[in-house]
Motif scaffolding. Structure first.
Motif: not given
Lengths: 81, 912
Positions: B67, B229, B239-244, B304
Motif C-alpha cells: 500500500i 486477503f 503476505k509480505k505486502l501486507f505491511v510496509m 490492492i
C-alpha cells in the motif's frame, strides 16, 4: 459561525493532523500483518484515517461564515426600520 | 482476445461522445447557461489528476511494494486540498485579478511580468511533462495490444521499428484529438467550458470502470475482501505486502512521493489549468476540497484487491506486467464487455490527461516561448502583420504535436524499461521545482526575480542531472561511466549519489535523493538570492498585488499601472491582430460604455485604456507577452519608486477616504437627527406658547366682557374680576417678555448694564413681585439671607428676572398641598452662592442637564403638561453665564429640586 481567520486556522490544524496521521512513526504503529474483519490492519488504518480526515474536512469546509453575515444584515434592517 | 475493429470502433465512438459533450458544454456556455458552473463538475474536473498511472500503474506499484507504494500519491493531494482554503483560494484570486492563463504566466507575472521567467518555466514544464505524456502513450498502446492479441507483446523485447509501432499512431491520434479539442479557435479568456465538461465526464467514466473491475475481481472471482486477503496470506510473496518495508528506502519512498504529490496537485500544468484557470467561481473550491479527496479514496479502494488477485493468478509468469493486472484478469475470465469498459476507462484516464496537459503546455509554449522570440526576430516582421490570431493558433497546434512527439520518443527509447509510476514520478519531481517561486511569491513580498530565476534553474538542473540522466543511461544510452565514476572521475558528483548522499545503493530512494538536492538548491538560491537582490518597480507592484491580493483585489482590477499615453488607434490595431476585429470591437465598446467615453473621438488613450488593453491581451497571449506588446506602442513615462508608492498609496488613500467619508456621514446623520429633534421641539414650543398666551387672554377677555356688559356688577365682584384681569395680563406680559428675552439673548443683541448691586435686596424684590403667585399657591416661603449685605456687579433687571424665573419655576413644581420654598444666599471666598429649593416632584438625573436646553419641558405622562414656555431656564442659564457664573440643579425624583447658581465676586464688589 466563524470568520475567515478562524476557518483558516482550523484547516491549518487539520493539515497538521493529517501530516501526523500519515507520518512514519504512526504508520509503524499499525505495521502488523494481523487482520481486522478480514482486512489487514495496515490497510484498514490507512483508509479509515483517510476517511476521518475527509470527514473533518467536510465539517471545516461547510462551516461557512454565513450566520454572522445574516446577523449583521438583520441588525441593519432593524436600524433602518 | 477481442477484435481490433471492435476496439477501434468503440474507441472512436467514445471519443465522438466526448466531442458531443464538449460541444454541448460550449453551446451552453455561449448562451450563459454554463453546465460546469457547480462544485461537483469542478471536483470531477480536478480528478484529471488520475491518469493511466492511477488506473493501471497503482496496481503495479501495489503488487511490488504494497500500500505504501502507491497511496502516498493520493494522500499528498488530500493534504494539499486541506490547505485549499488559505492557499489555493489565494492563487485563484490572484489569477482572476490578473487574468492569468497558465502556471508560467503566473510565475512570470509575480516576478515583474518577466518574459525570461516565463520562458524558463515553460521549458521546465515541457521537458518535465514529456515523461508523463509517454506514460499515457505506453498505457494506451499496451492495453490496445493486450486486447487485440490477448497477450502482452513486444513490451519487454526489442522495440519494433518506429513506423510499425502502435505507440506512434497512438501519439498522433492523441495529438489530433487534442488539437481538435483545445486549439480549434482562439479564446481571449483561455477558459474552455466544453473541455471541462468532457474532462468531468471522463473522470466519471474512469471511476466507474475501475470500481466495476474492482467489484468484479473482489466479489466475482473471490468472495469479498476477507476471502481475497485470506488466500493472499497463504503466499509469502504476497503476505509480505501486507505491511510496509521498514527501511530507509521505504521511509524515503513514502515521504518522497507524499511531498511530490502534494506539490504536483497544484503545480502540474494541467492541474493548474483545471484548478485555477478553468475555475468558474471561487466558492466551488469549498466543496471541491473534500469531494476531490473522496474521489481519490474511491478510486483507490480496489487497487490492492486487484493487485493481489493478479499476483495470485499470475505468480511465476514473468511476461506479465503487473501494471495491467486489471485487464489481464478480465481477459483470463473471458469477460469481454467488462474488459472493453475497463479499456475505455483507461482510455479516459489517459486522454483526459493528454488533452488538458497539451493544451496547457501549448498555451505556454506559444505565449511564453515562441511569441517573444518571434517579436524579437525583426526578419519575421511580426509586429507589422495584421491578423495574428491564425499564427497563434497554428503555433499552438504545432506545440501540441511537438509535445506528443517528444512523449513518443521518450517512450520509444526509455519508458519501455520502466513502470508507469516510476516514470510519472520523474515529472512530479520536475514540477515540484515551481513550488518555492509560487508559494514563496504569494506569501513573501521580498521574493525577487533573480531569486526565483536562480532557484528554478538550479532545481531544474539538479532534476535533469540526478533523475533524467540516469533514466536515459538505463535505456542503453552510453552514460555508464558517468554514472559509475562521476563526471571527469569526480565521485562526489555522481548523478545518483550527489555529494556522497546514497541513492539506491544505501537504500535511499532515487526520487527522494532528487527531491532533497533539487529542493535544497532551489530553495537555498531562491531565498538567498532574493535577500541579496533588489526588485524593480514593476516587480514591487506585482509582489504587493500578489501577496496582498485579498486587500487589493478590487483595486487591482482598476489599477492603472501605466502612466502613459498611446493612441487609441494603435491599441485597437494591436487588439485586432490578436483577438480579431469582432471581439476587439465588442471589448472596446464595453469599455467605452462603462467609462462613458466615446472612443471614436478620443485620439490618445488614457492609462485606464492602456491597462485594459494589456489585460485583454494577457488573456490571449500571456501577461509577459502582453506587457511587451503594449510597451512597444506606448510612450511610457518612466515610472519611479515614488509613482509605485503613490499608486499603492492611492488605494490606501481610497480606503482612508472612505473611512473618513463614513464618519462624516455618521456625523451628518447625527446632526440631521438633532435638527429634526430641534424642529420638533420648536413646534412644541410654538404650540405651548400659543396655548399659554391664549389661556390668560381668554380669561381676560371673558372677564372684560362680563364687566363691559354688566355695569351694575357689585363692587366686590368687580374688584375681584379686575384683579384677575390684572394678574392674567401680568402673566401675559411675563410670557411675552420671556419670549422676547430669549430671542434677544439667543441673537446676542442684549445690552448688559452691570452695576454694583445688593444681591439680598434683589432677592427680596423678586420675592415681592411673585408674592401673589406664592400666596395663591399656599406656599410657605423661607428666606435665608446673611445679615451682612452682599454686593456684586450685575445687571439688576436681568438678575431680578433670574430670581423670578427660578421662583416661578419652584412654584410650578412645588408640592400642591404643603408647598415649601427656601431661598438662600451666602458669600464664599470667591463667589456668591444663591439657591432656590422646593419640595416638589424633583428631577431625574437624566433630565438635570436637559432642562436648561431651549424648549425643554420635563414631561410626566401621569400629569398634565406643565405650563410655561420652556425657555425660562434657558434664559436664566444664559444670564448667569453672561455674569461668568454657573448654574446647576441638585435633585432626586420625588425629593424636590434645588437650583443653585454662583457668580464670581469682582474686584469692586464685596461687603461694605
Amino acid at each position: 459561525m466563524i470568520d475567515e481567520k478562524s476557518k483558516t486556522s482550523r484547516f491549518v490544524g487539520l493539515f497538521l493532523l493529517g501530516n501526523f496521521l500519515f507520518c512514519y512513526p504512526v504508520l509503524t504503529l499499525f505495521n502488523t500483518k494481523a487482520v481486522f474483519l478480514g482486512i489487514p490492519i495496515f490497510f484498514f488504518f490507512m483508509f479509515s484515517a483517510w476517511l476521518v480526515l475527509i470527514g473533518l474536512m467536510i465539517i471545516c469546509a461547510e462551516s461557512n461564515p454565513k450566520i454572522p453575515l445574516d446577523n449583521s444584515k438583520s441588525t441593519e434592517d432593524r436600524i433602518d426600520s | 482476445m477481442i477484435e481490433q475493429k471492435a476496439i477501434l470502433l468503440l474507441s472512436f465512438g467514445y471519443i465522438s461522445l466526448l466531442f458531443a459533450i464538449a460541444f454541448y458544454g460550449r453551446k451552453r456556455a455561449e448562451i450563459g447557461k454554463s453546465i460546469i458552473s457547480n462544485p461537483y463538475i469542478y471536483a470531477l474536473s480536478l480528478a484529471v489528476y488520475c491518469t493511466a498511472w492511477t488506473f493501471y500503474g497503482s496496481v503495479g506499484a501495489a503488487s511490488r511494494s504494497g500500500i505504501t507504494g502507491f497511496l502516498n500519491i493520493y494522500i499528498g493531494p488530500t493534504l494539499t486540498m486541506i490547505l485549499g482554503f488559505p492557499v489555493i483560494r489565494k492563487i485563484i484570486r490572484i489569477s482572476k485579478a490578473n487574468k492569468i492563463t497558465s502556471i508560467a504566466d503566473f510565475i512570470a507575472s509575480r516576478y515583474g511580468k518577466s518574459s525570461t521567467i516565463a520562458g524558463v518555466v515553460t521549458i521546465i514544464a515541457v521537458l518535465g511533462i514529456v515523461p508523463y505524456i509517454s506514460v499515457q502513450i505506453k498505457a494506451i498502446s499496451t492495453t490496445y495490444q493486450l486486447l487485440s492479441s490477448g497477450s502482452q507483446t513486444g513490451s519487454l523485447t526489442q522495440p519494433p521499428p518506429m513506423f510499425h509501432d502502435t505507440a506512434l499512431y497512438v501519439a498522433l491520434f492523441l495529438a489530433a484529438f487534442a488539437v481538435l479539442f483545445g486549439a480549434r479557435h482562439l479564446d481571449a479568456t483561455e477558459r474552455h467550458e466544453g473541455l471541462v465538461a468532457a474532462i468531468a465526464f471522463e473522470s466519471l467514466v474512469k471511476l466507474l470502470a475501475f470500481l466495476s473491475v474492482g467489484l468484479f475481481v473482489t466479489y466475482g472471482i473471490y468472495n469479498g475482501f476477507a476471502d481475497l486477503f485470506e488466500k493472499s496470506s497463504l503466499l509469502p510473496g504476497i503476505k509480505k505486502l501486507f505491511v510496509m518495508e521498514m527501511n530507509a528506502s521505504g521511509f524515503s519512498g513514502w515521504y518522497g512521493g507524499l511531498f511530490l504529490s502534494m506539490l504536483a496537485i497544484i503545480f502540474l500544468p494541467r492541474q493548474f489549468q483545471v484548478i485555477v484557470v478553468e475555475n468558474v467561481d471561487e466558492k466551488h473550491l469549498n466543496k471541491a476540497i473534500w469531494l476531490f479527496p473522496l474521489y481519490l479514496l474511491l478510486i483507490n479502494i480496489f487497487v490492492i484487491p486487484i493487485a493481489f488477485a493478479g499476483l495470485l493468478s499470475f505468480h511465476g509468469e514473468k511476461v506479465v506486467d503487473a501494471d495491467f493486472f486489471a485487464l489481464m484478469l478480465l481477459l483470463a475470465e473471458h469477460h469481454n464487455a467488462l474488459t472493453l469498459f475497463v479499456f475505455i476507462g483507461g482510455l479516459s484516464a489517459a486522454t483526459g490527461m493528454v488533452i488538458v496537459e497539451t493544451i496547457a503546455l501549448s498555451t505556454m509554449i506559444c505565449n511564453d516561448l515562441v511569441m517573444p522570440v518571434l517579436f524579437r526576430l525583426s526578419a519575421f516582421k511580426l509586429s507589422q502583420r495584421n491578423d495574428l490570431s491564425n499564427i497563434l493558433l497554428n503555433i499552438r497546434r504545432a506545440a501540441i504535436l511537438l509535445v506528443l512527439i517528444l512523449g513518443y520518443l521518450y517512450f520509444h527509447f526509455v519508458v519501455k524499461y520502466y513502470t508507469l509510476v516510476s516514470i510519472g514520478l520523474i515529472s512530479f519531481a520536475a514540477v515540484a521545482q515551481f513550488a518555492p517561486a509560487i508559494i514563496g511569491g504569494i506569501f513573501w513580498k521580498g521574493a525577487t526575480r533573480a531569486g526565483a530565476l536562480s532557484g528554478l534553474i538550479a532545481g531544474f538542473f539538479i532534476w535533469a542531472y540526478t533523475l533524467v540522466l540516469p533514466s536515459l543511461a538505463q535505456a542503453r544510452f552510453p552514460l555508464e561511466s558517468l554514472l559509475t565514476y562521476g563526471p571527469f572521475g569526480i565521485e562526489l558528483l555522481k548523478p545518483q549519489q550527489l555529494f556522497g548522499l546514497g541513492a539506491n545503493l544505501e537504500g535511499f530512494n532515487q526520487y527522494a535523493h532528487t527531491v532533497f538536492w533539487s529542493m535544497f538548491f532551489n530553495m537555498g538560491l531562491f531565498f538567498g538570492v532574493s535577500l541579496f537582490s533588489t526588485q524593480d518597480e514593476v516587480e514591487k507592484k506585482q509582489a504587493t498585488l500578489f501577496v496582498d491580493v485579498f486587500k487589493y483585489s478590487v483595486e487591482a482590477e482598476k489599477s492603472s499601472f501605466w502612466r502613459a499615453t498611446a493612441s487609441v488607434g494603435e491599441l485597437k490595431s494591436i487588439l485586432e491582430r490578436f483577438l480579431g476585429k469582432g471581439r476587439t470591437h465588442e471589448a472596446l465598446e464595453a469599455y467605452a460604455k462603462e467609462n462613458h467615453i466615446n472612443l471614436e473621438q478620443e485620439l490618445t488613450a488614457d492609462a485606464g485604456l492602456v491597462s485594459y488593453t494589456e489585460k485583454l491581451l494577457a488573456g490571449a497571449i500571456g501577461s509577459a507577452s502582453a506587457h511587451a506588446m503594449v510597451t512597444s506602442v506606448v510612450q511610457e513615462e518612466p515610472l519611479g519608486v515614488h509613482d509605485i508608492m503613490s499608486i499603492l498609496d492611492e488605494t490606501q488613500q481610497i480606503i482612508i477616504y472612505s473611512r473618513e467619508l463614513e464618519s462624516t456621514t455618521r456625523d451628518l446623520a447625527a446632526a440631521n437627527e438633532r435638527l429634526k429633534e430641534l424642529d420638533q421641539l420648536k413646534n412644541e414650543f410654538i404650540s405651548t406658547v400659543t396655548h399659554e398666551l391664549r389661556t390668560p387672554l381668554t380669561s381676560v377677555r371673558a372677564l372684560a366682557e362680563i364687566l363691559h356688559s354688566n355695569p351694575d356688577l357689585d363692587a366686590g365682584r368687580h374688584q375681584k374680576f379686575s384683579g384677575i384681569i390684572i394678574t392674567e395680563s401680568e402673566r401675559l406680559s411675563r410670557l411675552i417678555n420671556d419670549v422676547l428675552n430669549f430671542q434677544k439673548i439667543k441673537s446676542g443683541k442684549i445690552q448688559w448694564e452691570f452695576s454694583r448691586t445688593d444681591i439680598g435686596e434683589i432677592i427680596e424684590d423678586s420675592v415681592v413681585s411673585t408674592s401673589q403667585l406664592i400666596h395663591d399657591n399656599h406656599i410657605d416661603l423661607k428666606l435665608d439671607l446673611p445679615e451682612k449685605r452682599v454686593h456684586a456687579s450685575v445687571d439688576r433687571d436681568r438678575f431680578i428676572q433670574v430670581m423670578i424665573n427660578l421662583l416661578s419655576n419652584a412654584v410650578k413644581f412645588c408640592d400642591t398641598d404643603q408647598g415649601r420654598i427656601e431661598i438662600g444666599l451666602s458669600r464664599e471666598p470667591n463667589v456668591i452662592r444663591v439657591y432656590v429649593k422646593d419640595n416638589g416632584i424633583g428631577i431625574s438625573p437624566a433630565d438635570q442637564e436637559l432642562i436648561f436646553e431651549e424648549f425643554r419641558q420635563i414631561k410626566d405622562s401621569s400629569k398634565r403638561r406643565p405650563f410655561g414656555t420652556g425657555v425660562g431656564l434657558t434664559i436664566t442659564k444664559h444670564i448667569i453665564e453672561a455674569h461668568k457664573g454657573k448654574i446647576w440643579v441638585e435633585s432626586e425624583l420625588g425629593k424636590g429640586a434645588k437650583f443653585v447658581f454662583t457668580i464670581p465676586i469682582t474686584q469692586d464688589s464685596g461687603s461694605s
